[in-house]
Each structure stands twice: as C-alpha cells, then as structure tokens.
Design a protein around this motif. Structure first.
Motif, PDB file in Angstrom:
ATOM      1  N   CYS A 208     -15.431   2.608   3.765  1.00  0.00           N
ATOM      2  CA  CYS A 208     -14.355   3.909   3.811  1.00  0.00           C
ATOM      3  C   CYS A 208     -14.723   4.650   5.010  1.00  0.00           C
ATOM      4  CB  CYS A 208     -14.243   4.720   2.810  1.00  0.00           C
ATOM      5  SG  CYS A 208     -13.335   6.280   3.225  1.00  0.00           S
ATOM      6  N   PRO A 209     -14.332   4.842   6.288  1.00  0.00           N
ATOM      7  CA  PRO A 209     -14.629   5.548   7.474  1.00  0.00           C
ATOM      8  C   PRO A 209     -14.797   7.040   7.272  1.00  0.00           C
ATOM      9  CG  PRO A 209     -12.094   4.860   7.724  1.00  0.00           C
ATOM     10  CD  PRO A 209     -12.686   4.497   6.402  1.00  0.00           C
ATOM     11  N   GLN A 210     -14.055   7.634   6.223  1.00  0.00           N
ATOM     12  CA  GLN A 210     -14.124   8.964   5.992  1.00  0.00           C
ATOM     13  C   GLN A 210     -14.863   9.373   4.972  1.00  0.00           C
ATOM     14  OE1 GLN A 210     -12.637  10.302   8.684  1.00  0.00           O
ATOM     15  NE2 GLN A 210     -11.570  11.628   7.429  1.00  0.00           N
TER      16      GLN A 210
ATOM     17  N   PRO B  91     -13.581   6.138  -2.563  1.00  0.00           N
ATOM     18  CA  PRO B  91     -12.668   6.036  -3.435  1.00  0.00           C
ATOM     19  C   PRO B  91     -13.062   5.159  -4.898  1.00  0.00           C
ATOM     20  CG  PRO B  91     -12.384   4.419  -1.750  1.00  0.00           C
ATOM     21  CD  PRO B  91     -13.442   5.582  -1.222  1.00  0.00           C
TER      22      PRO B  91
ATOM     23  N   VAL C 139     -14.729   9.039   1.737  1.00  0.00           N
ATOM     24  CA  VAL C 139     -13.937   9.432   0.718  1.00  0.00           C
ATOM     25  C   VAL C 139     -14.453   9.004  -0.692  1.00  0.00           C
ATOM     26  CG1 VAL C 139     -11.748   9.203  -0.440  1.00  0.00           C
ATOM     27  CG2 VAL C 139     -11.711   9.546   1.841  1.00  0.00           C
TER      28      VAL C 139
ATOM     29  N   GLY D 124      -7.501   3.640  -2.289  1.00  0.00           N
ATOM     30  CA  GLY D 124      -7.085   4.488  -1.542  1.00  0.00           C
ATOM     31  C   GLY D 124      -6.076   5.417  -2.428  1.00  0.00           C
TER      32      GLY D 124
ATOM     33  N   CYS E 216      -8.705  11.272   2.951  1.00  0.00           N
ATOM     34  CA  CYS E 216      -8.367   9.779   3.375  1.00  0.00           C
ATOM     35  C   CYS E 216      -7.246   9.977   4.550  1.00  0.00           C
ATOM     36  CB  CYS E 216      -7.541   9.430   2.104  1.00  0.00           C
ATOM     37  SG  CYS E 216      -6.710   7.980   2.321  1.00  0.00           S
ATOM     38  N   ILE E 217      -7.347   8.892   5.612  1.00  0.00           N
ATOM     39  CA  ILE E 217      -6.641   8.749   6.515  1.00  0.00           C
ATOM     40  C   ILE E 217      -5.595   7.386   6.171  1.00  0.00           C
ATOM     41  CG2 ILE E 217      -8.023   9.758   8.115  1.00  0.00           C
ATOM     42  CD1 ILE E 217      -8.979   7.066   9.278  1.00  0.00           C
ATOM     43  N   ASN E 218      -5.393   7.054   5.112  1.00  0.00           N
ATOM     44  CA  ASN E 218      -4.597   5.863   4.831  1.00  0.00           C
ATOM     45  C   ASN E 218      -4.721   4.587   5.755  1.00  0.00           C
ATOM     46  OD1 ASN E 218      -3.697   7.687   2.987  1.00  0.00           O
ATOM     47  ND2 ASN E 218      -1.602   7.878   4.099  1.00  0.00           N
ATOM     48  N   CYS E 219      -5.939   4.458   6.173  1.00  0.00           N
ATOM     49  CA  CYS E 219      -6.099   3.276   7.073  1.00  0.00           C
ATOM     50  C   CYS E 219      -6.286   1.746   6.322  1.00  0.00           C
ATOM     51  CB  CYS E 219      -7.814   3.516   7.541  1.00  0.00           C
ATOM     52  SG  CYS E 219      -8.919   3.266   6.319  1.00  0.00           S
ATOM     53  N   GLY E 220      -6.522   1.802   5.084  1.00  0.00           N
ATOM     54  CA  GLY E 220      -6.200   0.477   4.115  1.00  0.00           C
ATOM     55  C   GLY E 220      -7.671  -0.358   4.220  1.00  0.00           C
ATOM     56  N   LEU E 221      -8.458   0.234   4.844  1.00  0.00           N
ATOM     57  CA  LEU E 221      -9.818  -0.686   4.905  1.00  0.00           C
ATOM     58  C   LEU E 221     -10.184  -0.742   3.432  1.00  0.00           C
ATOM     59  CD1 LEU E 221     -12.061   0.672   7.764  1.00  0.00           C
ATOM     60  CD2 LEU E 221     -10.164  -0.731   7.901  1.00  0.00           C
ATOM     61  N   CYS E 222     -10.165   0.166   2.576  1.00  0.00           N
ATOM     62  CA  CYS E 222     -10.501  -0.165   1.122  1.00  0.00           C
ATOM     63  C   CYS E 222      -9.804  -1.214   0.499  1.00  0.00           C
ATOM     64  CB  CYS E 222     -10.649   1.134   0.437  1.00  0.00           C
ATOM     65  SG  CYS E 222      -9.039   2.054   0.208  1.00  0.00           S
TER      66      CYS E 222
ATOM     67  N   PHE F  57       1.038  -1.326  -0.065  1.00  0.00           N
ATOM     68  CA  PHE F  57      -0.164  -0.038  -0.189  1.00  0.00           C
ATOM     69  C   PHE F  57       0.704   1.342   0.061  1.00  0.00           C
ATOM     70  CE2 PHE F  57      -3.087   2.623   3.036  1.00  0.00           C
ATOM     71  CZ  PHE F  57      -3.641   3.271   1.786  1.00  0.00           C
TER      72      PHE F  57
HETATM   73  S1  SF4 Z   1     -10.760   3.502   3.347  1.00  0.00           S
HETATM   74 FE1  SF4 Z   1     -11.173   5.598   3.028  1.00  0.00          FE
HETATM   75  S2  SF4 Z   1      -9.686   6.628   4.460  1.00  0.00           S
HETATM   76 FE2  SF4 Z   1      -9.199   4.443   4.432  1.00  0.00          FE
HETATM   77  S3  SF4 Z   1      -7.379   4.306   3.206  1.00  0.00           S
HETATM   78 FE3  SF4 Z   1      -9.291   3.919   1.573  1.00  0.00          FE
HETATM   79  S4  SF4 Z   1      -9.748   5.879   1.246  1.00  0.00           S
HETATM   80 FE4  SF4 Z   1      -8.288   6.201   2.629  1.00  0.00          FE
END
Ligand code: SF4
Ligand code: FES
Lengths: 127, 246
Positions: free
Chosen positions: B216-218, B222, B220, B173, B150-156, B109
């Motif tokens: 995505c928790p934000q 994507p 965004v 992301g 985006c907070i770069n959490c990697g959930l996506c 990532f």
């Molecule tokens: S889930 Fe949302 S906040 Fe997290 S990395 Fe993906 S785009 Fe960024």
C-alpha cells in the motif's frame, strides 16, 4: 475482449511475501504431529503402565525427538509472526493514547518466557 | 545518459490472442520514474502503448502496475532502483482482467467499493437545512484517520491471492474503507454494513497474508482493518446469540 490469467497451484512461488505466508501456514504440520503424540500419550496413560512405558520409549526415539523439536521451532516462528500482527488487529488504547506496538509484542514474549519458566519448574523442579 | 532495457507486457485485443512481452531501450537518469519511462516510450518509440496515469505524484492512484512482479505506482518508483537488477518488467496489475496493454478492468473493485457504502450514514438526515456542523474531537478522528488515506489504486488487490482466487471477495481496499466509516464517530451506518462485512465474501475470506499492507503506497494497512473488522463481526455474532436467548 479482456484477457484474464487464472491463479495456478504454484501462485505462491512467485513472490517471497507469499512464500513466507505459506511457511507460516505450514507450521501447522509439525504441530499436528506433536498433538497426535500428546493424544497417544494420554491414551496410553489410561491403558496401564506397560503401555505408558512403551509410549515414553517411542518419544525417546531420535526421529520423534527431531520432529517434536521442529514443532517447537515452528510454533515459536508462528508465535513471532502472530505477535507482530496482534497489536495491528487489537490496538490497545490507554487513557486515549495508543500503546506502542513494540511494547505489546514485548509483553507477549514476556508471556512466553513466563510459560517456559513455569514448565521448567513443573517438569524439572528447577528454580 | 544511461539506458536500460524495459520490457512491457503488451496486449492489443485486435492483434493478440494473448499477451506478449516487448522490449524497449530507455534513456534514464536519477530522476526518471517508471511512469516517465512509459511516457518516453509512447512519445519516442511506440505510440500504440496504453496505460493509465494522471497526477505523477502518487496521489491519484491511477498508475498501478506490476513492476518486476510487485504491485507499485509507476510514478513512485524510479529506474535507478532497478539499475542493479539490470532489467525491468512492467505488467498490468495482477488479478484484474486486462483490457489493453497495461490497462486493467477495475469494475469488480468499483462494485465492491460501492457495496460497502463508503460514506457517512445518518439514521436521520440532520444539519443540512440548519447547517449544524458534525463535531469531532482529535481523539475521535485519530481512530479512523489511517484508514481514510486510501487512493483507490488497487495495488492491494493485485497483492491479495484471495482476491485472485475469488474476485467476489470484497478485498482489502474496500474493507478498509468500510472499517474507516464504521470507526467514524459521526457515522451511524455500521449495522447496515456489517452483514456484508461479516459474510463469506467479506472479512472472513481474508487469511492474513498481509502482503496488501506491504504494497500500500499510503500506509493504510488494509490487512489490519480487515482483521479488526473480523473482531467486530465476531462480537456481533456473540451479541446476537445472547439476544436470541433472552
Ligand atoms: S493499496 Fe492502499 S491506497 Fe491502494 S487501494 Fe489498497 S488500501 Fe487503498
Ligand atoms: S500518476 Fe497519479 S498515482 Fe501515479
């Protein structure tokens, strides 16, 4: 040492979001049947009246009717998923303001209704 | 206080050849988050448990786990939400190699993030010595702002089967972040980013499963960014065809 699980063939069974995605993609199958029917119809048209009449008879077969009804339902389902995605992929701005998503979705359904009315007019002469 | 069974996928490379699931009884009330549950297990029951966390308020992006099979931030979901289901299974984020317990290796990532050049590129560096501000109107800002959260959490990435099948895929992301800079009126780097975005490992690997945007928790979105990038990439291809013809 890190541990990595590979995705197996059944990855999409693990999550309802993936199942919905696979259902959307599977709508292509009855549509392929419908297109083959159409192509066969055009071909039979070029082969003269007897061939055309037998194609029309095959199209009246209950199984063929059911499959084509399924194709109609499948394409409406696919359209429903696509229409929702459309404003996210092609956001439309008018005078610097974003056109609300629901309005674009409604517009697309209005288009579908328009096509239905047109088809009804052409094929059945209603209206 | 009520208690709940929390099952955790454990992997200690020096002990396990493959992950095992262990079960813990955790006391909880309405304010107990999944992260609180992990902290309580580590403090009270098993100090060898490893996981990442920092902010406890859904802003640092480090506490992503699979919770009952769905990618979530541990600090943003609560045990009370799973009381009805009666059980909670916490696993490391899907599609990443597991280093230890709930800790995954995010290197892939990070590489993808780096590759899309997530910063403002100027053809000519200006304004640094003269301190000229780069002005932007609210309308210009509005075009990309959603994609900048985006907070770069990697959930996506844990939600994306295409990344699971092929880790070379730049992924939601990073592509969303690339799109964020491409849409920024101050940026001049779009031409530099497009070859990668338009490549097979870029936006075109996406089949719009759309689950990335759901998790995505934000907010965004994507998936929208990736597919807007496909439109840009297609426009570029057509333009290039015309240019060659001239
Ligand atoms: S889930 Fe949302 S906040 Fe997290 S990395 Fe993906 S785009 Fe960024
Ligand atoms: S601990 Fe920072 S996002 Fe959860």
């Amino acid at each position: 040492m890190t541990y990595k699980t590979e995705l197996g063939r059944t990855w999409w069974l693990k999550n309802s979001a993936f199942k919905a995605y696979m259902l959307r993609e599977a709508t292509v199958l009855p549509l392929v049947f419908f297109i083959l029917c159409m192509l066969a119809g055009i071909y039979s048209l070029t082969r003269g009246e007897a061939s055309w009449n037998s194609w029309v008879a095959v199209m009246g077969n209950p199984l063929v009717l059911a499959l084509n009804a399924l194709a109609l339902v499948a394409s409406l389902y696919h359209a429903a998923t696509f229409f929702v995605l459309f404003p996210r992929v092609m956001p439309i701005r008018l005078g610097g303001k974003k056109v609300p998503d629901n309005l674009i979705v409604a517009g697309q359904w209005a288009g579908v209704a328009g096509v239905f009315v047109l088809a009804a007019w052409i094929f059945w002469g209603v209206l | 206080m009520k208690t709940m069974e929390v099952r955790i996928q454990r992997y200690l490379p020096e002990q396990h050849s493959e992950p095992v699931v262990e079960s813990y009884q955790v006391p909880f009330d309405d304010s107990t988050s999944v992260l609180d549950a992990l902290n309580s297990i580590k403090e009270e029951q098993d100090s060898s448990l490893s996981y990442r966390w920092s902010c406890r308020m859904a802003i640092c992006g480090s506490c992503g786990f699979m919770i009952n099979g769905e990618p979530k931030l541990g600090c943003k979901v609560f045990l009370r939400d799973y009381a009805a289901a009666g059980t909670l299974l916490i696993e490391p984020l899907a599609h990443f190699p597991v280093e230890r317990d709930l800790i995954v290796d995010l290197e892939q990532f990070m590489q993808h993030l780096d590759a899309i050049q997530p910063y403002i590129i100027k053809e000519q560096a200006n304004g640094v010595s003269e301190m000229t501000p780069h002005k932007q109107t609210p309308a210009q800002m509005d075009k990309y702002q959603q994609f900048s959260d985006c907070i770069n959490c990697g959930l996506c990435y844990a939600a994306c089967p295409q990344f699971g099948l092929n880790p070379e895929f730049i992924g939601p992301g990073a592509l969303a972040l690339a799109h964020r800079y491409n849409l920024d009126s101050r940026d001049e780097g779009r031409a530099e980013r497009m070859p990668l975005i338009g490549s097979e490992e870029g936006a075109w690997s996406c089949t719009f499963v759309g689950y990335c945007s759901e998790v995505c928790p934000q907010s965004v979105d994507p998936a929208a960014a990736v597919n807007q990038a496909k439109v840009l990439s297609a426009q570029d291809m057509v333009l290039q065809l015309f240019r060659r013809k001239k």
